[in-house]
Design a protein around this motif. Structure first.
Motif, PDB file in Angstrom:
ATOM      1  N   ASP A 206       7.441  -7.620  -2.163  1.00 41.66           N
ATOM      2  CA  ASP A 206       8.776  -7.309  -2.672  1.00 41.66           C
ATOM      3  C   ASP A 206       9.511  -6.421  -1.663  1.00 41.66           C
ATOM      4  OD1 ASP A 206      11.043  -6.743  -4.068  1.00 41.66           O
ATOM      5  OD2 ASP A 206      10.072  -5.566  -5.646  1.00 41.66           O
ATOM      6  N   LEU A 207      10.580  -6.957  -1.088  1.00 38.78           N
ATOM      7  CA  LEU A 207      11.344  -6.220  -0.074  1.00 38.78           C
ATOM      8  C   LEU A 207      12.706  -5.763  -0.612  1.00 38.78           C
ATOM      9  CD1 LEU A 207      10.534  -8.379   3.086  1.00 38.78           C
ATOM     10  CD2 LEU A 207       9.601  -6.152   2.486  1.00 38.78           C
ATOM     11  N   THR A 208      12.775  -5.583  -1.917  1.00 35.48           N
ATOM     12  CA  THR A 208      14.006  -5.080  -2.528  1.00 35.48           C
ATOM     13  C   THR A 208      14.369  -3.710  -1.935  1.00 35.48           C
ATOM     14  OG1 THR A 208      13.473  -6.213  -4.590  1.00 35.48           O
ATOM     15  CG2 THR A 208      15.119  -4.451  -4.709  1.00 35.48           C
ATOM     16  N   GLY A 209      15.597  -3.584  -1.481  1.00 39.09           N
ATOM     17  CA  GLY A 209      16.044  -2.316  -0.913  1.00 39.09           C
ATOM     18  C   GLY A 209      15.700  -2.132   0.549  1.00 39.09           C
TER      19      GLY A 209
ATOM     20  N   MET B 224       0.829  -1.208   0.000  1.00 38.78           N
ATOM     21  CA  MET B 224       0.000   0.000   0.000  1.00 38.78           C
ATOM     22  C   MET B 224       0.862   1.256   0.000  1.00 38.78           C
ATOM     23  SD  MET B 224      -3.153  -1.061   2.544  1.00 38.78           S
ATOM     24  CE  MET B 224      -4.080   0.424   2.251  1.00 38.78           C
ATOM     25  N   LEU B 225       1.962   1.213   0.764  1.00 40.67           N
ATOM     26  CA  LEU B 225       2.874   2.359   0.778  1.00 40.67           C
ATOM     27  C   LEU B 225       3.467   2.602  -0.614  1.00 40.67           C
ATOM     28  CD1 LEU B 225       4.751   1.758   4.139  1.00 40.67           C
ATOM     29  CD2 LEU B 225       3.574   3.870   3.524  1.00 40.67           C
ATOM     30  N   THR B 226       3.726   1.518  -1.338  1.00 37.03           N
ATOM     31  CA  THR B 226       4.313   1.633  -2.670  1.00 37.03           C
ATOM     32  C   THR B 226       3.272   2.049  -3.704  1.00 37.03           C
ATOM     33  OG1 THR B 226       5.903  -0.098  -2.099  1.00 37.03           O
ATOM     34  CG2 THR B 226       5.618   0.393  -4.439  1.00 37.03           C
ATOM     35  N   GLU B 227       2.132   1.347  -3.695  1.00 33.58           N
ATOM     36  CA  GLU B 227       1.116   1.575  -4.723  1.00 33.58           C
ATOM     37  C   GLU B 227       0.407   2.914  -4.554  1.00 33.58           C
ATOM     38  OE1 GLU B 227      -1.434  -1.812  -4.713  1.00 33.58           O
ATOM     39  OE2 GLU B 227       0.149  -3.198  -5.333  1.00 33.58           O
ATOM     40  N   HIS B 228       0.308   3.411  -3.333  1.00 34.15           N
ATOM     41  CA  HIS B 228      -0.392   4.676  -3.068  1.00 34.15           C
ATOM     42  C   HIS B 228       0.585   5.787  -2.692  1.00 34.15           C
ATOM     43  CE1 HIS B 228      -3.906   1.841  -1.666  1.00 34.15           C
ATOM     44  NE2 HIS B 228      -3.647   1.738  -2.961  1.00 34.15           N
ATOM     45  N   ALA B 229       1.842   5.626  -3.108  1.00 36.20           N
ATOM     46  CA  ALA B 229       2.901   6.543  -2.670  1.00 36.20           C
ATOM     47  C   ALA B 229       2.596   7.994  -3.018  1.00 36.20           C
ATOM     48  CB  ALA B 229       4.241   6.125  -3.279  1.00 36.20           C
ATOM     49  N   GLY B 230       2.068   8.233  -4.221  1.00 34.95           N
ATOM     50  CA  GLY B 230       1.788   9.610  -4.640  1.00 34.95           C
ATOM     51  C   GLY B 230       0.769  10.281  -3.758  1.00 34.95           C
TER      52      GLY B 230
ATOM     53  N   LEU C 164       7.404   8.553   2.573  1.00 31.64           N
ATOM     54  CA  LEU C 164       7.609   7.561   3.624  1.00 31.64           C
ATOM     55  C   LEU C 164       8.411   6.393   3.065  1.00 31.64           C
ATOM     56  CD1 LEU C 164       4.064   7.469   5.277  1.00 31.64           C
ATOM     57  CD2 LEU C 164       5.986   8.970   5.762  1.00 31.64           C
ATOM     58  N   GLU C 165       9.413   5.962   3.821  1.00 38.30           N
ATOM     59  CA  GLU C 165      10.284   4.895   3.343  1.00 38.30           C
ATOM     60  C   GLU C 165      10.423   3.824   4.415  1.00 38.30           C
ATOM     61  OE1 GLU C 165      15.021   4.295   2.315  1.00 38.30           O
ATOM     62  OE2 GLU C 165      14.076   6.233   1.866  1.00 38.30           O
ATOM     63  N   VAL C 166      10.212   2.580   4.010  1.00 43.26           N
ATOM     64  CA  VAL C 166      10.444   1.453   4.907  1.00 43.26           C
ATOM     65  C   VAL C 166      11.925   1.116   4.851  1.00 43.26           C
ATOM     66  CG1 VAL C 166       9.916  -0.953   5.446  1.00 43.26           C
ATOM     67  CG2 VAL C 166       8.129   0.545   4.524  1.00 43.26           C
TER      68      VAL C 166
END
Length: 406
Positions: free
Chosen positions: A34-37, A1-7, A17-19
């Motif tokens: 996906d936990l890349t990075g 959700m943090l990735t897909e709704h980042a904008g 916000l960054e995990v």
């Protein structure tokens, strides 16, 4: 959700916000995310001791272990978001006090009713109103079981096995089916709605494991469904909190809340009765509630307003006495089918100044009979006296004693 709704999230918060780190129990478990990075560790102090990390999210469960990690994070100056209802119900006040002392935020929207934003709604939307009652279905497992019993005629054991097969119930379902999980949630709801820090011991708790198919059928014939309800009610300034099976009229919206869904009714002196309905659990609904807390904390960091309580409302606890709590009741009795039994029942009710609204008798094998009755409103003190008197009658067994929702 943090990735897909980042904008959207960035536009609301004003920051990205960054995990940075995720702590897991099993490093080798396959994961769908996906936990890349992202740094993956099995050591919580990788988060707690990292000065770059501003906020920790706890969704590990447990009580004592999670409490230790949250306290360590708060002492390290980190804001905390948790979905841990058991922990908040048992240790919420001390954790809130520590968070305030350290100038940190502690939020826990996901601890009650999964995807329903009920806690934030009570804090914000009811801030100017006086709440007089909060009641509802706050445990998806028991509601799934009761739905199967009410709608499909399953007995308790079969409905429980089905819930376990679908992953709604644990291998050991005790916390759910005995009402303990719902009671934890009612502790939190009572704190928010009435400002009273009640304890689990202050709640009358009865689960669904002893609900009989005969009572389900009789309730349906009378126009009710049996549901496990939590209720916190203000009575002349005193609070009464219960979790127990209740006969809910088919015309009441709670009767139609099916399967794993939750629903909470909040009654305000000004606004009247409002209903909040939605999924009580599940990955994405719970994640949505957790993320709403993350966004709130992030905005507070931006504005320099961290360290305030999630719920600032506090009042002294005043518990209602049994003679103050008044409801109609459903009673189911099994008796020897012989003359005089009904007379004894009538005498006991009369001696305790209670009366029948309706009464039915069904013949059972071996010269037994099942008597089912619904009373007019009476106090819980009257009910207790009646139950004591009935237990002294030879060849009579009380099978059920449930509230009837008005």
């Amino acid at each position: 959700m943090l990735t897909e709704h980042a904008g959207k999230i960035t536009s609301i918060v004003g920051r990205q916000l960054e995990v940075k780190t995720v702590v897991v129990h099993d490093l080798n478990k396959q994961r769908s995310v996906d936990l890349t990075g992202v740094k993956v560790s099995n050591d919580p102090f990788e988060i707690i001791n990292d000065s770059e990390i501003q906020m920790m999210v706890e969704v590990m469960g447990t009580i004592d272990q999670a409490k230790d990690y949250i306290e360590a994070a708060l002492r390290a100056g980190k804001h905390v978001v948790t979905a841990n209802k058991d922990l908040i119900a048992l240790h919420g006040p001390s954790l809130v006090a520590l968070a305030r002392e350290k100038g940190c935020d502690l939020f826990y929207e996901a601890s009650v009713a999964g995807g329903i934003p009920i806690l934030r709604t009570i804090v914000n939307s009811f801030a100017a109103d006086r709440i007089v009652e909060v009641k509802g279905i706050v445990n998806g497992t028991t509601n799934f079981i009761m739905t199967q019993m009410n709608q499909n005629g399953l007995d308790y054991a079969t409905a429980l096995a089905q819930a376990q097969e679908k992953g709604f119930a644990e291998a050991d379902p005790t916390n759910d089916v005995e009402g303990i999980d719902a009671a934890y949630k009612m502790v939190i709801l009572t704190q928010f709605a009435f400002g009273m820090d009640i304890k689990l011991a202050d709640i009358y708790v009865e689960g669904i494991s002893k609900v009989h198919a005969a009572d389900i059928a009789e309730a349906k014939r009378l126009g009710y469904q049996i549901k496990l309800l939590g209720r916190a009610k203000l009575i002349d300034g005193s609070i009464d909190v219960t979790v127990a099976p209740v006969l809910v009229p088919q015309t009441q919206p709670l009767a139609n809340v099916a399967n794993e869904n939750n629903a909470v009714f909040v009654t305000g002196a000004a606004v009247g009765e409002t209903m909040f309905y939605g999924p009580g659990a599940g990955e994405l609904p719970t994640a949505n509630s957790v993320l709403s807390d993350i966004i709130t904390v992030s905005k507070n960091i931006n504005m320099g307003t961290t360290g305030t309580r999630f719920n600032e409302y506090q009042t002294p606890i005043q518990k209602a006495t049994d003679d103050q709590v008044v409801d109609p009741y459903y009673l189911a009795l099994e008796v020897a089918d012989r003359p005089g039994q009904m007379l004894k029942l009538t005498e006991i009710m009369t001696e305790n100044q209670a009366s029948f609204n309706l009464l039915t008798q069904t013949e059972l094998p071996d010269q037994r009979a099942r008597i089912m009755l619904v009373t007019h409103e009476m106090s819980r003190q009257q009910l207790k006296r009646i139950k004591v008197a009935l237990q002294e009658v030879a060849d009579l067994e009380i099978k059920a004693a449930y509230k009837v929702l008005n």
